[in-house]
Structures are given as structure tokens and as C-alpha cells.
Design an enzyme around this catalytic site. Sequence first.
Site, short mmCIF file in Angstrom:
data_model
loop_
_atom_site.label_atom_id
_atom_site.label_comp_id
_atom_site.label_asym_id
_atom_site.label_seq_id
_atom_site.Cartn_x
_atom_site.Cartn_y
_atom_site.Cartn_z
N GLU A 1 0.83 -1.29 0.03
CA GLU A 1 0.07 0.12 -0.09
C GLU A 1 0.87 1.37 0.15
O GLU A 1 0.48 2.30 -0.47
CB GLU A 1 -1.16 -0.02 1.22
CG GLU A 1 -0.65 -0.05 2.62
CD GLU A 1 -1.59 0.18 3.49
OE1 GLU A 1 -2.24 1.16 3.72
OE2 GLU A 1 -1.78 -0.86 4.12
N SER B 1 -7.88 4.88 8.32
CA SER B 1 -8.52 4.50 9.56
C SER B 1 -7.35 4.73 10.63
O SER B 1 -7.52 5.33 11.70
CB SER B 1 -8.59 3.03 9.46
OG SER B 1 -9.43 2.80 8.36
N SER C 1 -0.16 6.51 8.76
CA SER C 1 1.12 6.26 8.58
C SER C 1 2.04 7.42 8.13
O SER C 1 1.32 8.28 7.08
CB SER C 1 1.30 5.03 7.38
OG SER C 1 0.75 3.91 7.76
N ARG D 1 8.95 4.20 6.03
CA ARG D 1 8.02 4.48 6.95
C ARG D 1 8.55 4.80 8.18
O ARG D 1 9.23 4.32 8.91
CB ARG D 1 6.99 3.30 7.14
CG ARG D 1 5.66 3.45 8.03
CD ARG D 1 5.13 2.47 8.02
NE ARG D 1 3.66 2.76 8.82
CZ ARG D 1 3.57 2.73 10.17
NH1 ARG D 1 4.61 2.54 11.21
NH2 ARG D 1 2.27 3.01 10.74
N1 LIG Z 1 -17.69 8.10 3.48
C1 LIG Z 1 -17.16 7.79 4.60
N2 LIG Z 1 -17.37 6.65 5.23
C2 LIG Z 1 -16.55 6.30 6.31
N3 LIG Z 1 -15.29 7.04 6.74
C3 LIG Z 1 -14.83 8.12 5.81
C4 LIG Z 1 -15.97 8.59 4.75
N4 LIG Z 1 -15.24 9.79 4.12
C5 LIG Z 1 -14.22 10.12 4.79
N5 LIG Z 1 -14.15 9.13 5.73
C6 LIG Z 1 -12.78 8.95 6.97
O1 LIG Z 1 -11.98 8.43 6.24
C7 LIG Z 1 -11.20 7.50 6.86
C8 LIG Z 1 -10.73 6.36 6.13
O2 LIG Z 1 -10.03 6.82 5.23
P1 LIG Z 1 -9.13 6.13 3.97
O3 LIG Z 1 -7.89 6.74 3.32
O4 LIG Z 1 -10.13 5.59 3.09
O5 LIG Z 1 -8.46 5.08 5.06
P2 LIG Z 1 -8.56 3.41 4.89
O6 LIG Z 1 -7.63 2.92 3.79
O7 LIG Z 1 -8.11 2.69 6.33
O8 LIG Z 1 -10.05 2.88 4.70
C9 LIG Z 1 -12.42 7.04 7.84
O9 LIG Z 1 -11.94 6.60 9.25
C10 LIG Z 1 -13.12 8.18 8.32
O10 LIG Z 1 -12.29 9.23 9.16
C1 LIG Z 2 -1.89 -0.51 9.56
C2 LIG Z 2 -2.21 0.66 8.65
C3 LIG Z 2 -1.23 0.53 7.78
C4 LIG Z 2 -3.46 0.61 7.82
O1 LIG Z 2 -3.62 1.52 6.81
P1 LIG Z 2 -5.03 2.24 6.78
O2 LIG Z 2 -6.07 1.17 6.49
O3 LIG Z 2 -5.59 2.91 8.25
O4 LIG Z 2 -4.92 3.52 5.68
C5 LIG Z 2 -2.31 2.31 9.55
O5 LIG Z 2 -3.63 2.01 10.17
C6 LIG Z 2 -1.37 2.38 10.44
O6 LIG Z 2 -0.21 2.75 10.11
N1 LIG Z 2 -1.86 2.48 11.80
C7 LIG Z 2 -1.00 3.09 12.68
C8 LIG Z 2 -0.13 2.03 13.32
C9 LIG Z 2 1.20 2.59 14.32
O7 LIG Z 2 1.96 3.17 13.81
O8 LIG Z 2 0.79 2.63 15.58
#
Ligand SMILES: Nc1ncnc2c1ncn2[C@@H]1O[C@H](COP(=O)(O)OP(=O)(O)O)[C@@H](O)[C@H]1O
Ligand SMILES: CC(C)(COP(=O)(O)O)[C@@H](O)C(=O)NCCC(=O)O
Length: 406
Positions: A181, A232, A235, A247
Site C-alpha cells: 500500500e 483509519s 502512517s 515509514r
Molecule cells: N464516507 C465515509 N465513510 C467512512 N469514513 C469516511 C468517509 N469519508 C471519509 N471518511 C474518513 O476517512 C477514513 C478512512 O480513510 P481512508 O484513507 O479511506 O482509509 P482506509 O484505507 O483505512 O479505509 C475514515 O476513518 C473516516 O475518518
Molecule cells: C495499519 C495501517 C498501515 C493500515 O492502513 P489504513 O487502512 O489505516 O490506511 C495504518 O492503520 C497504520 O499505520 N496504523 C498505525 C499503526 C502505528 O504505527 O501505530
Amino acid sequence: MDKSKEDKKSCENSKTQKEKCENVIKCNEINHQNESDYSNNDEKCDHLSAQLPVPAIGVDVGGTLTKLVYFEPNDEDEPASEVEARVLKNIRRYLTKNSAYGKTGHRDIHLQMDNVEIHNKKGTLHFIRFPTAEMGSFLQLAKSKGMAKLLTTVCATGGGAFKFEEEFKREVNIRLKKFDELDALIKGILYADTQCKTECYYYENASDISLSQKARFDFSQPYPFILVNIGSGVSILAVRGANDYKRISGTSLGGGTFLGLCSLLTGCTTFEEAIQLATKGDHTKVDKLVRDIYGGDYERFGLPGSLVASSFGQMNSKERRVSVTREDLANATLVTITNNIGLIARMCAVNEKIDKVVFVGNFLRVNPISMKLLAFAMDYWSDHTLKALFLEHEGYFGCLGTILLT
Ligand SMILES: Nc1ncnc2c1ncn2[C@@H]1O[C@H](COP(=O)(O)OP(=O)(O)O)[C@@H](O)[C@H]1O
Ligand SMILES: CC(C)(COP(=O)(O)O)[C@@H](O)C(=O)NCCC(=O)O
């Protein structure tokens, strides 16, 4: 906004975006020599190396959202059979003519990139997202639209590319060609910036949030930069070249934390609602400020009275608790999470001696409060030496990166 107005606005945005992107700059940054061959470990998929799958679809299956990019070539290759031609046409029509898919899928029409070039082909990039929790419904939809018949392999990244690999195979007989990723994220960012002149922006007058305004930033000489991906979780990377990054940090207090805490505290049910509430709220009713403790500034160490001394620090008082609104709580949650990310990002930038800090990830979607706060935090606490930068395609770089890395 009613649906027809929203669609009209999206189309206008799309038109502007088209105009902005029309002048395609060939991507010099993307060299295909030393790039990660992460996916080459996957022997089943070796035959796909260095060619664009048809149809070209990349997915980033994140902890909260799945992001999907579809590259619609201007000139489709001659399909192998009539059946293939029909299915391809159906997929193309389905993905490009709708802006909503099932109950929870959305196409971000305003982000569409027209007339771009990928692997020597010109076409349009369409960006679609849906909650990862809806993966089952997505796979059923792919089945019902005949996609599974034609698609044998999909470029994929994010934790879900691992988590859902078996399900893709079992449910729709699709193999995932997996990419790391962070490799995909950087590839996508560098590409998007070369294709779209208005991709990168910063906030002018960052030191005064009430005056700060979006302004274009020339990111054509990007290195070095700190990259903060707020999904979520968070990074943080130090990027010194197209294939030279590490990283350096991360935090579990990210976009997922904001949405989770906000849901608990306010009963909101969507990210959009959480942001709307936050926009109307006042975190100073919830937080304890320096002036609540000092009666003014803490002058000796340059801490202004308006600075948050303790996030949620007023909430131990019953009287305070009964007087705060859902809006105040949403605003305080947003400010708490954002400030914490800003602080960690700034310390990383200082440690690495890098002055550009690029923030991406869907946490920033429809969220100018956080962007302005991050811009302020970088500028103020660094004595104007650090600059916060943002990118229009926020959360889509990972999925975009996968089709570039193919
Ligand atoms: N429509 C949506 N539904 C849920 N979360 C959203 C939405 N739009 C923005 N977000 C925000 O974006 C975050 C997820 O970001 P994203 O870059 O897609 O991460 P991930 O790859 O972890 O899913 C959510 O935790 C929330 O804060
Ligand atoms: C595990 C992850 C790379 C997953 O990526 P995400 O789906 O959150 O975009 C990210 O949530 C992360 O780096 N979390 C923080 C872990 C830490 O360094 O404490």
C-alpha cells in the site's frame, strides 16, 4: 442539496477538472526500473507484468473504505470475442454512467481525470468508493453485472487485499494482484501531480485560520517530503525519491478514531454527519485551554491562552457536561485527533529535516477544518519553516498506484 442540483454541480466540477487536466504533462517521475516487485511474488500473476489489464481496475481495500479506480481507454483494444466485447461495454457503461452503486457506492465525479496517459494509452480515470464492510455486496454486484466473467485479475492493495483474497477467489473467481500500500500510495501521488496541474495545494495565511484560503502549490520538485496518510490509522513516511522512502512513524489515533469516538459521543451515523456537526460546534466548551488554567497566556514558554492545554479537559465537570452540545463534542473530537496528528507529523519533519509535509487520506474528505488546523499547526509551531500540503485526490492514490505499478 437535492439530487439533481448535486449531479449538476458534480458535472460542472467535472468539466472544470477536465479543463484543468487537459494539458497532459507526460509523467517523467514514474520510472519502471527499480520499482517494487512486491506483486512478482505472486507467481499466478506474473503474466500480467508491465501490461494494463483489460478492463484496468485497481482497488485499495482499506480498514474503512474501499477505493476503486477504473481506467476507461479512449480507444478500446480489439476484444478477443463478441462476448468479451459485450461484457466490456456493460462494465464501462455501468461504471461510467452511474454516480451511485448499490446503497453505499459512490463515484466522485468531481475527481475524474480526463485525457490522461497510462502505459502509453490515453483515457479517463474514474474514482469510486464504498465501505469495506460492504465487500460482500460489492462482490455480488460484480457477479450480477457479469464483471466476474471477464475480470480474471484485479490490481489490489491495502490490508483488505490480503484479508479478502480468498473471498474474491471463492465468490467471483477473481485473483488479486497485490501491491504494497505504501509503494502504491507514492506511485499514485507522483503520477497524479504530473497529470493534473492543480493537484497540490496549501493554505495561504495559514497562521490565521479565519483568513486561510486554498492556493495552488507547484509540486513539480517534490523531494524530500514527509507524507502523512490519514486513513483509519495514520502512517508517516519520509520520501526522498520515487523509489527512496521509509515509514518513519504512525499512530493508531486516526480517521477511524475520529469517526468511532464521534459516533459514541454524538450518536452520528456517517462521516459526513460527524463533519457537519463538528462544523457547527465549539471545542473550547469541551477542552481546557491554557487560559482556563493560567487566566491568560503562559508567557514564559510562549503558550497562548487560546491553546488547548487539555483535550476534553472540561468534561470532568458535571455542569460542563450538561451544557455541551453534540456539535461541541464533534468539534472537540475532530480538533483532538487533528492536533495530535499535526504534532506527530511536525516532530517527524523536524527529525528528518524536511520542510514539506503532505497530508493525504480520506479523513481529509470534506474536512476543511482539519486541513486548516494542520496548515496552522505546521506553520505556527515551526516559526513558518514547515509547509502543510494537500492533494485533491485525497484517498485515491493507493488504488491509482496499483494500475501504474502493473
Ligand atoms: N464516507 C465515509 N465513510 C467512512 N469514513 C469516511 C468517509 N469519508 C471519509 N471518511 C474518513 O476517512 C477514513 C478512512 O480513510 P481512508 O484513507 O479511506 O482509509 P482506509 O484505507 O483505512 O479505509 C475514515 O476513518 C473516516 O475518518
Ligand atoms: C495499519 C495501517 C498501515 C493500515 O492502513 P489504513 O487502512 O489505516 O490506511 C495504518 O492503520 C497504520 O499505520 N496504523 C498505525 C499503526 C502505528 O504505527 O501505530
